[in-house]
Write a protein that holds these residues in place. Structure first.
Motif, mmCIF file in Angstrom:
data_model
loop_
_atom_site.group_PDB
_atom_site.id
_atom_site.type_symbol
_atom_site.label_atom_id
_atom_site.label_comp_id
_atom_site.label_asym_id
_atom_site.label_seq_id
_atom_site.Cartn_x
_atom_site.Cartn_y
_atom_site.Cartn_z
ATOM 1 N N PRO A 142 -11.381 -1.830 16.467
ATOM 2 C CA PRO A 142 -10.261 -1.350 17.278
ATOM 3 C C PRO A 142 -10.479 0.102 17.693
ATOM 4 C CG PRO A 142 -9.635 -1.433 14.965
ATOM 5 C CD PRO A 142 -11.029 -1.990 15.054
ATOM 6 N N ILE A 143 -11.229 0.297 18.770
ATOM 7 C CA ILE A 143 -11.672 1.642 19.140
ATOM 8 C C ILE A 143 -10.498 2.522 19.555
ATOM 9 C CG2 ILE A 143 -13.225 2.964 20.616
ATOM 10 C CD1 ILE A 143 -14.817 0.371 21.039
ATOM 11 N N GLU A 144 -9.647 2.008 20.438
ATOM 12 C CA GLU A 144 -8.507 2.809 20.869
ATOM 13 C C GLU A 144 -7.587 3.114 19.683
ATOM 14 O OE1 GLU A 144 -4.883 2.482 24.089
ATOM 15 O OE2 GLU A 144 -6.807 1.534 24.567
ATOM 16 N N ALA A 145 -7.450 2.117 18.780
ATOM 17 C CA ALA A 145 -6.624 2.331 17.584
ATOM 18 C C ALA A 145 -7.220 3.422 16.703
ATOM 19 C CB ALA A 145 -6.484 1.031 16.795
ATOM 20 N N ALA A 186 -20.000 8.376 29.915
ATOM 21 C CA ALA A 186 -20.282 7.048 30.447
ATOM 22 C C ALA A 186 -20.239 6.009 29.331
ATOM 23 C CB ALA A 186 -21.646 7.026 31.131
ATOM 24 N N ASN A 187 -20.208 6.476 28.087
ATOM 25 C CA ASN A 187 -20.138 5.579 26.938
ATOM 26 C C ASN A 187 -18.679 5.195 26.727
ATOM 27 O OD1 ASN A 187 -19.966 4.492 24.289
ATOM 28 N ND2 ASN A 187 -21.831 5.579 23.691
ATOM 29 N N LEU A 188 -18.385 3.907 26.918
ATOM 30 C CA LEU A 188 -17.002 3.465 26.885
ATOM 31 C C LEU A 188 -16.378 3.594 25.499
ATOM 32 C CD1 LEU A 188 -17.148 0.357 29.240
ATOM 33 C CD2 LEU A 188 -16.289 2.639 29.728
ATOM 34 N N PHE A 189 -17.189 3.670 24.450
ATOM 35 C CA PHE A 189 -16.639 3.880 23.115
ATOM 36 C C PHE A 189 -15.837 5.181 23.079
ATOM 37 C CE2 PHE A 189 -16.863 5.961 19.000
ATOM 38 C CZ PHE A 189 -16.376 4.983 18.142
ATOM 39 N N PHE A 190 -16.439 6.268 23.525
ATOM 40 C CA PHE A 190 -15.761 7.557 23.477
ATOM 41 C C PHE A 190 -14.574 7.591 24.440
ATOM 42 C CE2 PHE A 190 -20.027 8.565 21.903
ATOM 43 C CZ PHE A 190 -19.689 9.165 20.707
ATOM 44 N N ALA A 191 -14.723 6.918 25.591
ATOM 45 C CA ALA A 191 -13.608 6.862 26.540
ATOM 46 C C ALA A 191 -12.397 6.182 25.911
ATOM 47 C CB ALA A 191 -14.036 6.128 27.801
ATOM 48 N N GLU A 192 -12.626 5.106 25.152
ATOM 49 C CA GLU A 192 -11.509 4.392 24.521
ATOM 50 C C GLU A 192 -10.897 5.216 23.392
ATOM 51 O OE1 GLU A 192 -11.756 0.193 23.720
ATOM 52 O OE2 GLU A 192 -13.394 -0.051 25.138
ATOM 53 N N VAL A 193 -11.723 5.931 22.628
ATOM 54 C CA VAL A 193 -11.184 6.799 21.575
ATOM 55 C C VAL A 193 -10.269 7.854 22.183
ATOM 56 C CG1 VAL A 193 -11.734 8.557 19.850
ATOM 57 C CG2 VAL A 193 -13.080 6.463 19.944
ATOM 58 N N ILE A 194 -10.730 8.494 23.250
ATOM 59 C CA ILE A 194 -9.945 9.546 23.889
ATOM 60 C C ILE A 194 -8.652 8.980 24.462
ATOM 61 C CG2 ILE A 194 -9.926 11.201 25.800
ATOM 62 C CD1 ILE A 194 -12.963 11.536 25.289
ATOM 63 N N THR A 195 -8.697 7.762 24.988
ATOM 64 C CA THR A 195 -7.483 7.106 25.480
ATOM 65 C C THR A 195 -6.465 6.959 24.355
ATOM 66 O OG1 THR A 195 -8.683 5.882 27.195
ATOM 67 C CG2 THR A 195 -6.556 4.996 26.509
ATOM 68 N N GLY A 196 -6.943 6.548 23.181
ATOM 69 C CA GLY A 196 -6.048 6.414 22.040
ATOM 70 C C GLY A 196 -5.466 7.738 21.594
ATOM 71 N N LEU A 221 -7.776 5.701 6.291
ATOM 72 C CA LEU A 221 -7.682 4.310 6.721
ATOM 73 C C LEU A 221 -9.054 3.711 7.014
ATOM 74 C CD1 LEU A 221 -4.758 4.514 9.337
ATOM 75 C CD2 LEU A 221 -4.611 3.632 7.006
ATOM 76 N N ILE A 222 -9.235 2.439 6.642
ATOM 77 C CA ILE A 222 -10.374 1.641 7.098
ATOM 78 C C ILE A 222 -9.799 0.517 7.960
ATOM 79 C CG2 ILE A 222 -12.317 0.168 6.455
ATOM 80 C CD1 ILE A 222 -12.808 2.950 5.594
ATOM 81 N N LEU A 223 -10.123 0.532 9.239
ATOM 82 C CA LEU A 223 -9.581 -0.471 10.155
ATOM 83 C C LEU A 223 -10.425 -1.740 10.109
ATOM 84 C CD1 LEU A 223 -8.869 1.892 13.191
ATOM 85 C CD2 LEU A 223 -7.256 1.131 11.449
ATOM 86 N N GLY A 265 -8.674 6.139 17.741
ATOM 87 C CA GLY A 265 -8.177 7.395 18.303
ATOM 88 C C GLY A 265 -6.705 7.612 18.006
ATOM 89 N N ARG A 266 -5.918 6.544 18.120
ATOM 90 C CA ARG A 266 -4.478 6.678 17.850
ATOM 91 C C ARG A 266 -4.224 7.066 16.393
ATOM 92 N NH1 ARG A 266 -4.015 1.779 20.790
ATOM 93 N NH2 ARG A 266 -3.593 0.662 18.844
ATOM 94 N N GLU A 267 -4.901 6.365 15.469
ATOM 95 C CA GLU A 267 -4.635 6.619 14.048
ATOM 96 C C GLU A 267 -5.152 7.982 13.608
ATOM 97 O OE1 GLU A 267 -2.658 4.915 12.298
ATOM 98 O OE2 GLU A 267 -2.408 3.316 13.766
ATOM 99 N N MET A 268 -6.267 8.432 14.169
ATOM 100 C CA MET A 268 -6.731 9.792 13.886
ATOM 101 C C MET A 268 -5.664 10.813 14.269
ATOM 102 S SD MET A 268 -10.642 9.738 15.344
ATOM 103 C CE MET A 268 -10.745 11.529 15.338
ATOM 104 N N THR A 269 -5.102 10.623 15.449
ATOM 105 C CA THR A 269 -4.123 11.581 15.956
ATOM 106 C C THR A 269 -2.841 11.542 15.140
ATOM 107 O OG1 THR A 269 -5.059 11.120 18.144
ATOM 108 C CG2 THR A 269 -3.046 12.429 18.063
ATOM 109 N N ARG A 270 -2.379 10.343 14.799
ATOM 110 C CA ARG A 270 -1.180 10.231 13.970
ATOM 111 C C ARG A 270 -1.388 10.894 12.610
ATOM 112 N NH1 ARG A 270 -0.429 3.973 15.720
ATOM 113 N NH2 ARG A 270 0.859 4.314 17.566
ATOM 114 N N MET A 271 -2.590 10.700 12.049
ATOM 115 C CA MET A 271 -2.880 11.297 10.756
ATOM 116 C C MET A 271 -2.857 12.821 10.852
ATOM 117 S SD MET A 271 -6.112 10.460 8.241
ATOM 118 C CE MET A 271 -5.613 8.740 8.125
ATOM 119 N N LEU A 272 -3.430 13.362 11.918
ATOM 120 C CA LEU A 272 -3.443 14.813 12.081
ATOM 121 C C LEU A 272 -2.023 15.349 12.257
ATOM 122 C CD1 LEU A 272 -5.062 17.399 12.329
ATOM 123 C CD2 LEU A 272 -5.278 16.967 14.785
ATOM 124 N N ILE A 273 -1.200 14.654 13.017
ATOM 125 C CA ILE A 273 0.179 15.097 13.211
ATOM 126 C C ILE A 273 0.935 15.101 11.886
ATOM 127 C CG2 ILE A 273 2.397 14.452 14.253
ATOM 128 C CD1 ILE A 273 0.761 13.508 16.715
#
Length: 333
Positions: A297-300, A79-89, A321-323, A302-310
């Motif tokens: 940039p919450i969704e970002a 229900a916490n939109l922070f985590f929802a946005e991270v997962i979306t990213g 990175l520090i956003l 999630g995106r940047e974490m995933t790109r870094m892992l890839i």
């Protein structure tokens, strides 16, 4: 005489390609052009590069999945939109790959045991860790596994090798400086959990701003980033510091709870008490009044974490990175 063996990066430089392309050639991956293959093979021969056989073996046994581990076991987490946005990213980037996402809540011993089983069985190719607290064992578990691991944020006790974070301290300082610029002098704060890097950094940003302005830093109440904790902390602040004229709240969810209490107590926002939050989740613009907040940039994230892992999975060596954060001024302050 320098007898150091050549590195993957040196092979890539000689071949004129990325380190990821070198790794794909070494591991006989698809989707590599013949030109790139020849360039890499020639560079390997010229430099005398010897690929890491253990790494090649691991690459050949990929599971096609990554795991996002959140240090929480609270069912209300989603229900916490922070985590929802991270997962979306995270999901947005994974959709461009063949990788699948596993989600694991792992704050309890049972959750940590499940995480350990995933690591031991090599059930995932890489790990992303989120919401770690001080002395959280999840970080060391991931490190000891040898799997590529990227942190969302940092822990207080150790700096991970690869992480994506937001400028929590600078964002908090900007928020409080805004309150000061509008003439507020009796400024309070509702902190997040101080055993987290984000919670402590936002608290330190508050302290820096008020102390530099010659104001008191004693109007403090503590929350856990949840709406209910924000409401409870706001009640304590009003009881203990009836003279407060503004409050910096370390998350929008807590700020929502604080606004509800201020209405109950007959306080006009921002006339009597100005309120600034942190995160800029979707609901921040729909509170009454609309919430002034620090946008990270919450969704970002999630995106940047995933790109870094890839990139790590492809054999590259990314940079942490520090956003940046940004103050979004609305009606509450």
């Amino acid at each position: 005489m320098n007898t150091r063996p050549p590195t993957l990066e040196e092979v890539a430089q000689r071949a004129g390609v990325s380190t990821g392309t070198v790794s794909r050639v070494i591991n006989n991956a698809r989707h590599v052009s013949e030109k790139s293959k020849r360039a890499v093979q020639n560079a390997i021969t010229d430099l005398g590069y010897v690929p890491n056989t253990a790494a090649r073996s691991l690459a050949s046994q990929r599971r096609g999945a990554v795991v996002l581990v959140i240090s929480s076991d609270d069912p209300a987490l989603f229900a916490n939109l922070f985590f929802a946005e991270v997962i979306t990213g995270v999901n947005a980037v994974l959709e461009e790959t063949d990788l699948h996402l596993m989600l694991l809540l792992a704050a309890s011993q049972r959750g940590r045991d499940r995480f350990g089983q995933v690591l031991q069985s090599r059930g995932a190719d890489g790990v992303m860790l989120l919401a770690l607290k001080e002395n959280d064992p999840l970080s060391k578990m991931a490190e000891d596994s040898g799997l590529p691991a990227v942190h969302g944020g940092r822990s207080l006790d150790r700096a991970p090798q690869w992480y994506v974070d937001a400028d929590n301290r600078g964002g908090a300082r900007t928020a409080v400086e805004h309150l000061i610029s509008t003439g507020r002098k009796n400024i309070a704060t509702i902190t997040g959990e101080l055993d987290t890097h984000a919670g402590m950094s936002r608290y330190m940003g508050f302290r820096e701003a008020v102390v530099l302005a010659g104001l008191s830093d004693k109007r403090v109440a503590h929350g856990d980033f949840s709406e209910s904790s924000g409401a409870a902390a706001m009640k304590l602040l009003l009881d203990d510091h009836p003279d407060l004229d503004s409050v910096f709240v370390a998350s929008d969810a807590m700020a929502t709870g604080a606004l509800a209490v201020l209405r109950e107590r007959g306080k006009r926002v921002p006339v009597d008490v100005a309120v600034v939050g942190f995160n800029d989740i979707v609901t921040a613009q729909h509170t009454q009044p609309a919430l002034t907040t620090v946008r990270q940039p919450i969704e970002a994230l999630g995106r940047e974490m995933t790109r870094m892992l890839i990139r790590l999975l492809n054999g590259e060596q990314p940079t942490s990175l520090i956003l940046p954060t940004e103050l979004i001024i609305r009606d509450s302050a």
